[in-house]
Scaffold this motif. Structure first.
Motif, PDB file in Angstrom:
ATOM      1  N   PHE A  36       0.781  -1.050  -0.071  1.00 54.72           N
ATOM      2  CA  PHE A  36      -0.142  -0.253  -0.341  1.00 54.72           C
ATOM      3  C   PHE A  36       1.256   1.156   0.210  1.00 54.72           C
ATOM      4  CE2 PHE A  36       0.816  -1.544   4.680  1.00 54.72           C
ATOM      5  CZ  PHE A  36       0.756   0.119   5.051  1.00 54.72           C
ATOM      6  N   THR A  37       1.665   1.794   0.010  1.00 57.84           N
ATOM      7  CA  THR A  37       2.408   2.127  -0.355  1.00 57.84           C
ATOM      8  C   THR A  37       3.311   2.460  -1.252  1.00 57.84           C
ATOM      9  OG1 THR A  37       5.078   1.044   0.032  1.00 57.84           O
ATOM     10  CG2 THR A  37       3.562   2.456   2.193  1.00 57.84           C
ATOM     11  N   GLY A  38       3.839   4.056  -1.816  1.00 54.44           N
ATOM     12  CA  GLY A  38       4.246   4.130  -2.784  1.00 54.44           C
ATOM     13  C   GLY A  38       3.206   3.919  -4.009  1.00 54.44           C
ATOM     14  N   ARG A  39       4.124   3.116  -5.234  1.00 53.50           N
ATOM     15  CA  ARG A  39       2.970   3.206  -5.895  1.00 53.50           C
ATOM     16  C   ARG A  39       2.267   1.761  -6.044  1.00 53.50           C
ATOM     17  NH1 ARG A  39       5.710   1.099 -10.347  1.00 53.50           N
ATOM     18  NH2 ARG A  39       4.164   1.938 -11.918  1.00 53.50           N
ATOM     19  N   THR A  40       1.276   2.218  -5.669  1.00 50.81           N
ATOM     20  CA  THR A  40       0.519   0.845  -4.972  1.00 50.81           C
ATOM     21  C   THR A  40      -0.329   0.403  -5.823  1.00 50.81           C
ATOM     22  OG1 THR A  40      -1.450   3.008  -4.467  1.00 50.81           O
ATOM     23  CG2 THR A  40      -0.681   2.006  -2.374  1.00 50.81           C
ATOM     24  N   PRO A  41      -1.042  -0.744  -6.091  1.00 50.96           N
ATOM     25  CA  PRO A  41      -2.056  -1.902  -6.247  1.00 50.96           C
ATOM     26  C   PRO A  41      -3.079  -0.870  -7.636  1.00 50.96           C
ATOM     27  CG  PRO A  41      -2.443  -2.547  -4.120  1.00 50.96           C
ATOM     28  CD  PRO A  41      -1.603  -0.931  -3.926  1.00 50.96           C
ATOM     29  N   GLY A  52       4.954  25.303  -9.741  1.00 51.83           N
ATOM     30  CA  GLY A  52       5.799  24.326  -9.972  1.00 51.83           C
ATOM     31  C   GLY A  52       4.340  22.973  -9.697  1.00 51.83           C
ATOM     32  N   PHE A  53       4.871  21.568 -10.452  1.00 52.19           N
ATOM     33  CA  PHE A  53       4.336  21.198 -10.391  1.00 52.19           C
ATOM     34  C   PHE A  53       4.514  20.365 -10.021  1.00 52.19           C
ATOM     35  CE2 PHE A  53       2.751  17.291 -12.612  1.00 52.19           C
ATOM     36  CZ  PHE A  53       1.268  17.685 -13.075  1.00 52.19           C
ATOM     37  N   GLY A  54       4.027  18.782  -9.029  1.00 50.97           N
ATOM     38  CA  GLY A  54       4.316  17.483  -8.537  1.00 50.97           C
ATOM     39  C   GLY A  54       2.731  16.881  -9.051  1.00 50.97           C
ATOM     40  N   PHE A  55       3.169  15.492  -9.290  1.00 48.80           N
ATOM     41  CA  PHE A  55       2.321  14.219  -9.071  1.00 48.80           C
ATOM     42  C   PHE A  55       2.890  13.408  -8.265  1.00 48.80           C
ATOM     43  CE2 PHE A  55       1.407   9.993 -10.508  1.00 48.80           C
ATOM     44  CZ  PHE A  55       0.011   9.984 -10.650  1.00 48.80           C
ATOM     45  N   TYR A  56       1.886  12.834  -7.688  1.00 47.09           N
ATOM     46  CA  TYR A  56       2.220  10.812  -6.598  1.00 47.09           C
ATOM     47  C   TYR A  56       0.225  10.736  -6.467  1.00 47.09           C
ATOM     48  CZ  TYR A  56       5.262   8.632  -4.510  1.00 47.09           C
ATOM     49  OH  TYR A  56       5.984   7.847  -3.869  1.00 47.09           O
ATOM     50  N   PHE A  57       1.292   9.427  -6.664  1.00 52.92           N
ATOM     51  CA  PHE A  57       0.220   7.786  -6.838  1.00 52.92           C
ATOM     52  C   PHE A  57       0.611   7.510  -5.426  1.00 52.92           C
ATOM     53  CE2 PHE A  57      -1.112   3.346  -7.638  1.00 52.92           C
ATOM     54  CZ  PHE A  57      -2.467   3.619  -7.603  1.00 52.92           C
ATOM     55  N   SER A  58      -0.352   7.439  -4.764  1.00 53.20           N
ATOM     56  CA  SER A  58      -0.269   6.302  -3.243  1.00 53.20           C
ATOM     57  C   SER A  58      -2.022   6.444  -2.864  1.00 53.20           C
ATOM     58  CB  SER A  58       0.557   7.464  -2.665  1.00 53.20           C
ATOM     59  OG  SER A  58      -0.104   8.552  -1.792  1.00 53.20           O
ATOM     60  N   HIS A  59      -1.611   5.302  -1.617  1.00 49.18           N
ATOM     61  CA  HIS A  59      -3.093   4.888  -1.282  1.00 49.18           C
ATOM     62  C   HIS A  59      -4.152   4.930  -2.252  1.00 49.18           C
ATOM     63  CE1 HIS A  59       0.094   6.296   1.430  1.00 49.18           C
ATOM     64  NE2 HIS A  59      -0.413   5.254   2.376  1.00 49.18           N
ATOM     65  N   GLN A  60      -3.352   4.451  -3.327  1.00 51.07           N
ATOM     66  CA  GLN A  60      -4.564   4.121  -4.323  1.00 51.07           C
ATOM     67  C   GLN A  60      -5.046   5.313  -5.088  1.00 51.07           C
ATOM     68  OE1 GLN A  60      -6.986   0.749  -4.027  1.00 51.07           O
ATOM     69  NE2 GLN A  60      -6.414   0.654  -2.465  1.00 51.07           N
ATOM     70  N   PRO A 101     -14.665   3.776  -4.549  1.00 51.82           N
ATOM     71  CA  PRO A 101     -14.047   5.031  -4.679  1.00 51.82           C
ATOM     72  C   PRO A 101     -12.391   4.744  -3.060  1.00 51.82           C
ATOM     73  CG  PRO A 101     -16.154   5.003  -3.380  1.00 51.82           C
ATOM     74  CD  PRO A 101     -16.054   3.641  -4.999  1.00 51.82           C
ATOM     75  N   THR A 102     -11.529   5.082  -3.012  1.00 56.04           N
ATOM     76  CA  THR A 102     -11.038   5.283  -2.259  1.00 56.04           C
ATOM     77  C   THR A 102     -10.525   6.034  -1.092  1.00 56.04           C
ATOM     78  OG1 THR A 102      -9.121   5.953  -4.189  1.00 56.04           O
ATOM     79  CG2 THR A 102      -9.484   3.122  -3.875  1.00 56.04           C
ATOM     80  N   GLY A 103      -9.743   6.137  -0.842  1.00 58.95           N
ATOM     81  CA  GLY A 103      -9.882   7.326   0.025  1.00 58.95           C
ATOM     82  C   GLY A 103      -8.545   8.104   0.230  1.00 58.95           C
ATOM     83  N   LEU A 104      -8.668   9.246   1.574  1.00 59.37           N
ATOM     84  CA  LEU A 104      -8.534  10.610   1.244  1.00 59.37           C
ATOM     85  C   LEU A 104      -7.340  10.878   2.570  1.00 59.37           C
ATOM     86  CD1 LEU A 104     -11.044  12.261  -0.643  1.00 59.37           C
ATOM     87  CD2 LEU A 104      -8.656  12.513  -1.494  1.00 59.37           C
TER      88      LEU A 104
END
Lengths: 156, 737
Positions: free
Chosen positions: B560-565, B596-604, B699-702
């Protein structure tokens, strides 16, 4: 030694050391736990009460300093029109996340609107600078104070 | 872990059945009895583990998960109430005690609650609704097909006659519960509560200052305890002189507690007990304790930094945990090579409500606890094990919490409280930590270091990516909150890649801080990717979209960390495009400002964020606007709570970026309170513009995913503004003056 402190309109006897902070007299002697412990040294504002209508940090206010003064806590906030207006705005804006700091936020905000019923955005930020919200509900705290100020206390 | 924790659809109603023999539970649950008015007429009918209804039509729903401010005590009952077709105005919510058998998993962590409970909670509501309909059909002698439900009533469509749930509940409770899997769920277009902005269920009580948090627990005869532990992590207590403390006016007792297990259970210390916590805490200054600090007193942040820089310079990781292609050949053939070191510090959680816990050892040997814990079930088991009693001998009430952020996943304070109460049978005792205890006895976000190298070909395309991660060996079976995933982006999208790591020794306790791993990794990776973009004359979004071009949706896996499922490049593109449009990305900004720009995928969750910032002449960062676009699936269950989580995460991340660090000196933490651990205050708050990209996924968590990308979005803005690259957190204003 016993001290008499007027809290929410009632004289309360406190048989405690005079240097005991009001916060711990409220919480552990009088079982009034609405006023919250956050830092103990006046840095976070969670313990804010009113002393003679002014916002004060109860964690840094010795019981011995309160002779002849009137203390108001969150438990009696609804007895004032400004307090009621802010409580309503807090719910309308759904300000809080965890809510732990909100008693202190509301007490500070009430003291602000009581002395300045129409604060500017800058004045809101300045007045609220001493109150930390770790959940960072700050956009809504700003909005709720502005909303309460705009609506006024006529119907509160 | 996620999959293990997900409830089987059968489990929920079955656990209710186990508790009382079918869903027609005749024995009233104690919690419900307390909520009832006391008159026999108002005695609630218990439909299952989660729902009970009084004859006067008050529906009580159990919120099973711990509430730390993430809104779960409002949100999970919303799922039940919607499918039940209740009127939200008739719903009361009570906090469930720790009871795995009755409720299944109860945890506030990992942004799990939404994905884990979206279906099971709705099924509870729908099954209960079906029982109401069946009860009405039975009472009226009609076919259930001719009945509908609406706002807490069953209505016969043909005649219009109706009965409230309250009128039907006792009959419904005698019926056999339907198979959860067989129950028809609503078409989302018919939701009447899900998707509506609903205020926090406890908020009216909170604005009145009512006792509701852990530290507000009051019991007859209760006393208060302070706990002195070694400032140096890993130290053992050698001796303690307690006579002077015991002689102080107001002090009831003082005693040594011998540690058991690791830091996450019970560390050595001295408990001081008084009728007032201030008295107990103040008495600590009279303590004379000798600690055996062992080798650990020599540890320091400087020592860790020096060791990390040394191994990064040597360039030989202890282990390589992800590879693709031929990394050496890629660098040998590169037209351009980038090489940079990044670092980030330990961080504390600093929840507003200091750690505390109330416990009483009853005369019958049972222990009753009131614990502000995010993770009650392991705490429940751990305390029982420590005391050598069965878990059924420990009754654990979960209280509302003044923040968690991952700190209260570790239950050391519960163990302390239980150990103190164990020494004072029959007396309820409330352990409270000072703020200094809280800052200095945390389970910290691990510090970390990365040496990153990138190989670009003549067209600026990324052909090689190499990370040597320097982290800490986690001892004592702790959960590893620093674990870097072998799939950390841009793995899988770059032909030649190597991730290696070297682990330093420490005794600093470490744990999950909101968006664990991701909160640091996003800064490192999205900043270095921004470096790569600039080196090839592009902006970061352009580079990211090039990298994922043609990438397919990843199959769901565990973790569930980083690039999650199930990482899906199309969803990444969706939020990126939305935030670029909303923020006016690429358009000129006002003088002295940059985005500035940032993208991340975590916790789905997929979050793309843009920060617009400027600098004062003294190099102080000013943040004006933040735009966020998030994709957490098809439905924003409670738009109020969702917006609050995203805004809070953004300010939290920005606060970490500009101000926060925990430093180790002499094996102990240097910081102590909010003067040297400076959380964001109101004036720091930017305008925040949040938008949702809704996609056809559950839906997934926030609680977490909006935090990680805001940090690189800020540092990337500062680079654009000044040409200076922030490679170490927190941001040092001296970099810009």
């Amino acid at each position: 030694m016993a001290y008499t402190v007027n809290i929410n309109g009632q004289d309360r006897e406190l048989d405690v050391p005079g240097e005991m902070p009001l916060l711990w007299a409220l919480r552990n002697e009088l079982d009034m736990v609405g006023t919250k412990f956050g830092c103990g040294v006046g840095l976070c504002g969670a313990c804010t009460v009113h002393v003679d209508g002014t916002a004060a940090r109860s964690c840094s206010t010795p019981v011995s300093s309160l002779a002849g003064k009137k203390v108001r806590t969150i438990e009696a906030l609804a007895e004032t029109p400004t307090g009621r207006a802010l409580q309503a705005a807090w719910l309308d804006e759904d300000v809080m996340q965890c809510g732990y700091c909100q008693a202190g936020q509301l007490m500070t905000a009430t003291a602000l609107l009581d002395r300045n019923p129409s604060p500017s955005a800058q004045q809101i930020d300045t007045a609220m600078a001493g109150n930390i919200c770790r959940c960072a509900c700050y956009t809504r705290i700003r909005d709720a104070i502005a909303m309460a100020a705009e609506k006024g206390t006529a119907n509160a | 872990m996620l999959e293990q924790a997900i409830l089987s659809r059968r489990t929920l109603l079955k656990v209710g059945a186990l508790a009382g023999g079918g869903l027609a539970i005749t024995a009233t649950m104690p919690m419900v009895a307390r909520a009832a008015t006391g008159s026999a007429a108002a005695e609630p009918a218990v439909l299952n583990a989660f729902v009970s209804i009084t004859p006067d039509n008050v529906i009580t729903i159990v919120g099973k998960n711990p509430e730390i401010g993430q809104g779960i005590k409002t949100m999970l009952p919303m799922l039940i109430a919607d499918e039940l077709d209740a009127d939200w105005a008739q719903v009361r919510v009570v906090q469930g005690d720790s009871d795995a058998r009755k409720y299944g998993p109860q945890i506030a962590g990992g942004s799990f609650a939404t994905p884990m409970n979206w279906m099971p909670m709705r099924q509870v509501g729908a099954a209960t609704r079906q029982m109401m309909v069946a009860a009405a059909a039975g009472r009226w002698g009609v076919d259930a097909a001719g009945l509908k439900t609406e706002l807490g009533k069953v209505i016969e469509i043909s005649s219009g006659r109706s009965a409230t749930y309250g009128e039907l509940a006792s009959e419904a409770a005698k019926l056999t519960a339907p198979e959860p899997a067989s129950v028809k769920l609503k078409d989302p277009k018919d939701f009447h509560i899900i998707g509506k902005a609903i205020g926090g269920i406890d908020s009216p009580r909170i604005v009145r200052g009512e006792p509701i948090f852990g530290v507000d627990t009051q019991l007859p005869g209760m006393v208060y305890a302070a706990y002195e532990r070694a400032p140096v992590f890993g130290a053992k207590l050698k001796s303690a002189k307690l006579d002077a403390v015991k002689a102080l006016p107001g002090v009831l007792d003082a005693f040594v507690i011998e540690g058991k297990g690791g830091a996450e259970q019970l560390v050595d210390g001295v408990a001081i007990v008084a009728n007032n916590w201030w008295i107990a805490n103040r008495a600590r200054r009279e303590l004379e304790i000798e600690w055996d600090t062992g080798e650990w007193a020599g540890h320091s942040t400087k020592g860790y930094n020096d060791a990390a820089r040394k191994v990064m310079a040597e360039g030989k990781p202890q282990e390589v945990f992800a590879t693709a292609g031929d990394i050496d050949a890629a660098f040998a053939s590169a037209a351009k090579v980038l090489d940079a070191e990044y670092a980030y510090p330990f961080l504390a959680h600093a929840a507003m409500e200091p750690m505390n816990c109330t416990a009483v050892r009853h005369p019958d040997g049972t222990l009753e606890m009131w614990a502000p814990t995010q993770n009650p079930q392991p705490g429940h088991a751990g305390v029982a094990q420590m005391l050598g009693i069965g878990q059924d001998k420990v009754k654990l009430h979960i209280t509302r919490m003044g923040g968690g952020f991952g700190r209260r996943l570790t239950n050391d304070f519960m163990h302390q409280s239980a150990a103190i109460a164990d020494k004072m049978p029959g007396t309820p005792v409330q352990l409270i930590w000072s703020r200094e205890d809280d800052v200095r006895s945390d389970f910290y976000r691990p510090a970390g270091w990365h040496r990153l190298r990138a190989a670009l070909d003549a067209d600026g395309k990324v052909i090689g990516f190499d990370d040597h991660f320097v982290t800490f060996a986690i001892t004592g079976g702790q959960y590893n909150p620093a674990a870097m995933s072998p799939t950390e982006f841009p793995a899988r999208f770059v032909p030649n890649l190597r991730y290696g790591q070297t682990k330093l020794d420490t005794r600093v306790p470490m744990g999950a801080l909101r968006a664990p791993t991701s909160n640091a990794m996003a800064f490192v990776m999205q900043s270095f990717l921004d470096e790569m973009a600039h080196a090839s004359g592009k902006d970061l979004p352009t580079l990211l979209l090039e990298i994922i071009d043609g990438g397919a949706e990843e199959p769901a896996t565990q973790g569930f960390t980083g690039r999650t499922p199930g990482f899906n490049p199309a969803r990444m593109r969706g939020v990126m495009e939305r935030v670029m449009a909303n923020s006016g990305w690429g358009k000129p900004r006002a003088e002295g400002r940059a985005q500035g720009f940032g993208f991340y995928f975590s916790h789905q969750g997929y979050f793309a964020e843009v920060v617009e910032a400027s600098l004062t002449t003294r190099g102080q960062v000013q943040i004006h606007d933040v735009w966020a676009a998030g994709d957490v699936g098809s439905t924003i269950i409670n738009p109020f709570g969702a917006l609050n989580q995203v805004e809070g995460s953004i300010i939290d991340g920005l606060g970490q970026a500009v101000a926060l660090a925990i430093e180790i000196e002499g094996g102990a933490v240097s910081q102590s309170n909010f003067h040297d651990y400076q959380l964001p205050r109101i004036a720091f708050t930017p305008r925040i513009h949040v938008d949702w990209v809704k996609t056809d996924y559950a839906p997934t968590g926030l609680g977490e995913p909006a935090l990680p990308p805001v940090i690189p979005a800020l540092t990337n803005a500062l680079f654009k503004l000044t040409g200076k690259r922030v490679r170490s957190l927190p941001i040092d204003p001296k970099l810009f003056v």
